[in-house]
Scaffold this motif. Sequence first.
Motif, PDB file in Angstrom:
ATOM      1  N   LEU A 216       0.843  -1.194   0.000  1.00  0.00           N
ATOM      2  CA  LEU A 216       0.000   0.000   0.000  1.00  0.00           C
ATOM      3  C   LEU A 216       0.881   1.248   0.000  1.00  0.00           C
ATOM      4  N   ARG A 217       0.478   2.244  -0.780  1.00  0.00           N
ATOM      5  CA  ARG A 217       1.212   3.506  -0.793  1.00  0.00           C
ATOM      6  C   ARG A 217       1.178   4.132   0.599  1.00  0.00           C
ATOM      7  N   ALA A 218       2.310   4.686   0.998  1.00  0.00           N
ATOM      8  CA  ALA A 218       2.473   5.163   2.372  1.00  0.00           C
ATOM      9  C   ALA A 218       1.491   6.265   2.736  1.00  0.00           C
ATOM     10  N   GLU A 219       1.042   7.058   1.736  1.00  0.00           N
ATOM     11  CA  GLU A 219       0.152   8.172   2.059  1.00  0.00           C
ATOM     12  C   GLU A 219      -1.259   7.729   2.452  1.00  0.00           C
ATOM     13  N   PHE A 220      -1.592   6.465   2.170  1.00  0.00           N
ATOM     14  CA  PHE A 220      -2.907   5.969   2.552  1.00  0.00           C
ATOM     15  C   PHE A 220      -2.819   5.423   3.986  1.00  0.00           C
ATOM     16  N   ILE A 221      -2.843   6.333   4.938  1.00  0.00           N
ATOM     17  CA  ILE A 221      -2.582   5.997   6.334  1.00  0.00           C
ATOM     18  C   ILE A 221      -3.651   5.068   6.909  1.00  0.00           C
ATOM     19  N   ASN A 222      -4.912   5.371   6.629  1.00  0.00           N
ATOM     20  CA  ASN A 222      -6.002   4.597   7.221  1.00  0.00           C
ATOM     21  C   ASN A 222      -6.102   3.201   6.607  1.00  0.00           C
ATOM     22  N   LEU A 223      -5.921   3.121   5.303  1.00  0.00           N
ATOM     23  CA  LEU A 223      -5.902   1.806   4.665  1.00  0.00           C
ATOM     24  C   LEU A 223      -4.751   0.969   5.196  1.00  0.00           C
ATOM     25  N   SER A 224      -3.592   1.598   5.341  1.00  0.00           N
ATOM     26  CA  SER A 224      -2.427   0.866   5.840  1.00  0.00           C
ATOM     27  C   SER A 224      -2.658   0.350   7.248  1.00  0.00           C
ATOM     28  N   GLU A 225      -3.298   1.164   8.081  1.00  0.00           N
ATOM     29  CA  GLU A 225      -3.591   0.732   9.448  1.00  0.00           C
ATOM     30  C   GLU A 225      -4.529  -0.473   9.455  1.00  0.00           C
ATOM     31  N   LEU A 226      -5.554  -0.429   8.608  1.00  0.00           N
ATOM     32  CA  LEU A 226      -6.474  -1.567   8.525  1.00  0.00           C
ATOM     33  C   LEU A 226      -5.769  -2.794   7.965  1.00  0.00           C
ATOM     34  N   ALA A 227      -4.908  -2.581   6.962  1.00  0.00           N
ATOM     35  CA  ALA A 227      -4.226  -3.707   6.329  1.00  0.00           C
ATOM     36  C   ALA A 227      -3.345  -4.460   7.316  1.00  0.00           C
ATOM     37  N   ARG A 228      -2.844  -3.786   8.340  1.00  0.00           N
ATOM     38  CA  ARG A 228      -1.979  -4.443   9.318  1.00  0.00           C
ATOM     39  C   ARG A 228      -2.715  -5.482  10.157  1.00  0.00           C
ATOM     40  N   LYS A 229      -4.049  -5.490  10.041  1.00  0.00           N
ATOM     41  CA  LYS A 229      -4.842  -6.501  10.737  1.00  0.00           C
ATOM     42  C   LYS A 229      -5.761  -7.250   9.769  1.00  0.00           C
ATOM     43  N   SER A 230      -5.331  -7.376   8.513  1.00  0.00           N
ATOM     44  CA  SER A 230      -6.224  -7.924   7.487  1.00  0.00           C
ATOM     45  C   SER A 230      -5.509  -8.916   6.585  1.00  0.00           C
ATOM     46  N   LEU A 231      -6.322  -9.730   5.915  1.00  0.00           N
ATOM     47  CA  LEU A 231      -5.851 -10.465   4.749  1.00  0.00           C
ATOM     48  C   LEU A 231      -5.813  -9.474   3.593  1.00  0.00           C
ATOM     49  N   VAL A 232      -4.681  -9.391   2.923  1.00  0.00           N
ATOM     50  CA  VAL A 232      -4.538  -8.468   1.798  1.00  0.00           C
ATOM     51  C   VAL A 232      -4.364  -9.294   0.529  1.00  0.00           C
ATOM     52  N   PHE A 233      -5.388  -9.276  -0.323  1.00  0.00           N
ATOM     53  CA  PHE A 233      -5.381 -10.049  -1.560  1.00  0.00           C
ATOM     54  C   PHE A 233      -4.751  -9.207  -2.671  1.00  0.00           C
ATOM     55  N   HIS A 234      -3.797  -9.790  -3.380  1.00  0.00           N
ATOM     56  CA  HIS A 234      -3.094  -9.046  -4.425  1.00  0.00           C
ATOM     57  C   HIS A 234      -3.506  -9.467  -5.834  1.00  0.00           C
TER      58      HIS A 234
END
Length: 540
Positions: A216-234
Motif C-alpha cells: 500500500l502507498r504510504a500516504e494511505f494511512i487509514n488503509l495501511s492501518e487496517l491492512a496491518r490486521k487484514s488479509l490483503v489479496f493481491h
Amino acid sequence: MPLDGSWGSFFGRLVSAQVVSFLLFVPHMAKFTRFQTRNLFQWSRTDAVCLLVGVVLVGLCFMLAHQLIRVAGGPRLKHLSGHLFLLAFGAGVLANAGAGLSRLGESVDGVAAVSGVILQTAWLLLVAWVAYSWGRPSSKSVLRARQACQVLCPVFPLAALALLSLPTYPPAVDPSPGVPAVATTPAASSAADRGSIYVFVFDAWSYERTFREGHLRAEFINLSELARKSLVFHDAHSPGPDTERSMLGLLFSTDDPVSSDAHGFGFEKDGAFVSAQDYESLFALASSAGLRTHFSGFFLPYRWWLGDQVNVLQTYPWHKYYLGADVLTRTGLHLLKGTAYWTDPWTSFVRPRTDVLLSDTQARWVHRNMKRDVLDVLAGPSEQTFAVFHYPLPHFPYLWNTDGSYDQRWAGSWEDPDVEGYERNLAALDALIGTFMNTLKRTGRFEDATIVLTSDHTWNNDPDRWNGRIDTPSTHVPLLVKLPRQQHTKDVTVRFQTHELRRIVSDVLDGKIDPGQLVARIQPTKAEIETPSTLAGLVQ
C-alpha cells in the motif's frame, strides 16, 4: 371574459399553447417509457404528476405571455405574438426531431456525426420561415401552425394517461435505524458472538494506483492501518469490468451472465432468463444465521434485484437527487432536465452551465446520504448486522479535496481521464475509511467485526491502462478482509474471484475465523484453473 377576443379564440390559443409546451417536453416524457430508464431513475407516480403539472404550467405561462402581448398594444404586437408562437411551435418540432436523430444515431453509423449539422440547418430554415411569414401579412403560416396544434391536441391527454399508468419503481429508501444518543457500549467478544460483517464495495477503485510493488502507498494511512490486521489479496478479480455485472455477481455469488427482460433483472442460466430474486443473495445467507441485514448503494435498481431478501435497503438514483423534496422543486427540476432535448442555440449555450450545477449537486447529495447511512449502521443499534455498502468513491466526479470535503474549485470535474482528480478521490477515500473505522472503534465493535473492502472494477479510464503500462485485466481490484480479532496481516497472492466472498462470509458465520486456516480453504475455481494467475503461491 377573455382578455382579448371571443371565448372560442381564447380556448383555441390555450390549446395551442399547451400543445407547444407538450411538444417541447415529449422527448423527456418519452424516455421514461423505457424500462431501463425508469429503473435507473427510480420512477414514481409523483414524478409523472410533477412532470405533467410542469408541462401544463409552461403552457399556461405561454398563454399568459401571449395574452399580455396582444392586449398591450396594437396590430404590430399582435402580429409579434403570433410569430413568437410560430417560433415556439417550430422549436417543439425540432426538439422531437433531435431526439429522433439521437435515437437513430445509436443504431445507424454516421447519423450522430451529422445530426448537429442537420439541426443547425433546420434552425436556420425555421428562423428564415418565421422571418418570411413576419414580412408577409398575407402568410398563413401562423394559422397553419395553430391548426396543426388543434389536430395534435388529443395526443397530450393520451400521453398523460400513458405516463401515469407506467409501472413505478418500489420505494427506494427504507427508514434508517438511526444513531443512538450514546453509542459507546462495547460489543461482546465471546466466540459465540462473531460481531457484525461489513462489506464495502468502492466504485472504480484501482489496485494499481493504491498499491506500489505489492505494498500500500504510504500516504494511505487509514488503509495501511487496517491492512496491518487484514488479509490483503493481491490478485483479486471482480465478476465483470462494469458495475452492473460486478454488483449482481458479488451480491448473488455467481458468474452467470447478467441479463434482463421487460420485467426485471437477473441472469442467463441454461439459455433462459432467471430473475435475480430467484437466486439466494449474501443477505439471505446472513439472515439464516440470525443477522440483521442492510444494504446501501447508488445508481442501480437494487430494490428490484434484492426484493425482500434484505431487511433495510437504501439506494439512491444517480439521476434524481431530490427524493423527499417538495412537489414544486421536483416539478422545476423535471422541466429543467427536459430542456436537455431542446435544440435552439440559446438553450444550448445556457444548459452546460446548469448541467454542471445539477450534476455536482446530485453527486454531493448521493455522497451525503450514503455517508450518513453508513455511519447510522456502524454506530446504530448493537444487534449483529450484515451490511453491504456500494459507495461512489473513488469514481468521478472529482469534486473532493484530499480530506473528503467538497471544493467549489473542482466544480464540473466529471471528465476522464483526470489523474490528478482520481488521486484526490483516492485520498478522500482513505480519509473516509478512517472515519468509518474510527466509528467502529468508538462503539467498541471494531475488533469483533469482519470488514471487507473491495471494488466493483478498477479505474477503467486510467490512461496507464490505455497506453499499455498496466496490463492486468480491468477486473483486478483491491481486496482487504479483516477477520474478527485478527491482529496481524497476511498477504494472499493466489487468484481470488470476489463473487466467491460467500465462502469467506460462510466461514465467518460458522465461526471459522482463523486467518491461516481460512486462507488455506480458498481453492481456485475451475475458471481460475483454466485462467492461471500471473502471481503464484501463498505468502504466509
